[in-house]
Scaffold this active site. Sequence first.
Site, mmCIF file in Angstrom:
data_model
loop_
_atom_site.group_PDB
_atom_site.id
_atom_site.type_symbol
_atom_site.label_atom_id
_atom_site.label_comp_id
_atom_site.label_asym_id
_atom_site.label_seq_id
_atom_site.Cartn_x
_atom_site.Cartn_y
_atom_site.Cartn_z
ATOM 1 N N ARG A 13 -29.159 -4.148 25.837
ATOM 2 C CA ARG A 13 -29.048 -4.303 27.626
ATOM 3 C C ARG A 13 -28.876 -3.142 27.817
ATOM 4 O O ARG A 13 -27.878 -2.773 27.686
ATOM 5 C CB ARG A 13 -29.441 -5.630 27.425
ATOM 6 C CG ARG A 13 -29.927 -6.884 26.760
ATOM 7 C CD ARG A 13 -31.452 -7.179 26.757
ATOM 8 N NE ARG A 13 -30.927 -6.994 28.259
ATOM 9 C CZ ARG A 13 -32.186 -7.502 28.782
ATOM 10 N NH1 ARG A 13 -33.719 -6.535 28.682
ATOM 11 N NH2 ARG A 13 -32.681 -8.136 30.322
ATOM 12 N N CYS A 14 -28.833 -2.921 28.874
ATOM 13 C CA CYS A 14 -27.892 -2.465 29.927
ATOM 14 C C CYS A 14 -27.288 -2.753 30.030
ATOM 15 O O CYS A 14 -26.410 -3.901 29.675
ATOM 16 C CB CYS A 14 -29.040 -2.617 31.503
ATOM 17 S SG CYS A 14 -28.158 -1.313 33.036
ATOM 18 N N PRO A 15 -26.166 -2.061 29.651
ATOM 19 C CA PRO A 15 -25.809 -0.552 30.240
ATOM 20 C C PRO A 15 -25.517 -0.105 28.908
ATOM 21 O O PRO A 15 -25.384 1.205 28.460
ATOM 22 C CB PRO A 15 -24.382 -0.649 30.851
ATOM 23 C CG PRO A 15 -23.103 -1.708 30.437
ATOM 24 C CD PRO A 15 -24.135 -2.559 29.978
ATOM 25 N N ASP A 40 -35.276 -2.438 26.502
ATOM 26 C CA ASP A 40 -34.186 -2.567 27.669
ATOM 27 C C ASP A 40 -35.364 -2.274 28.982
ATOM 28 O O ASP A 40 -35.145 -0.697 28.918
ATOM 29 C CB ASP A 40 -33.251 -2.794 28.163
ATOM 30 C CG ASP A 40 -33.066 -2.964 29.175
ATOM 31 O OD1 ASP A 40 -33.455 -3.607 29.968
ATOM 32 O OD2 ASP A 40 -31.919 -3.843 29.566
#
Length: 83
Positions: A13-15, A40
Site C-alpha cells: 500500500r501507499c507509499p 494499489d
Amino acid sequence: MPDIDVVDARGLRCPLPVIRLAARARDLPPGAVLTVLATDPAARHDVPAWARMRGHAMQGEDVDGDVWRLTVRLGATTTTRPP
C-alpha cells in the site's frame, strides 16, 4: 532496447511502491528504465508524481487485471546520494 528493471510492489500500500522504486533508482544510472508492478491504485498517481518531482520521465502505464505496470526512465538526478 535497454534492460528494464522491475520493482514488484504488488500487495503493498501507499507509499511503499514509491519507496521501493526510489530505493532501486538510487542504484541505477541515468537513462535506466524501471517498471513498477503495483496493485494499489494510488500508485497510478504516486509514481508519475515522484518521477516528475525527481526529473524522470514516464515511459508507459498499463493495467492487467488489478496490476498496474508503470514504467519510468531515470533522469540525471538519480545517482545523487547523501554522504
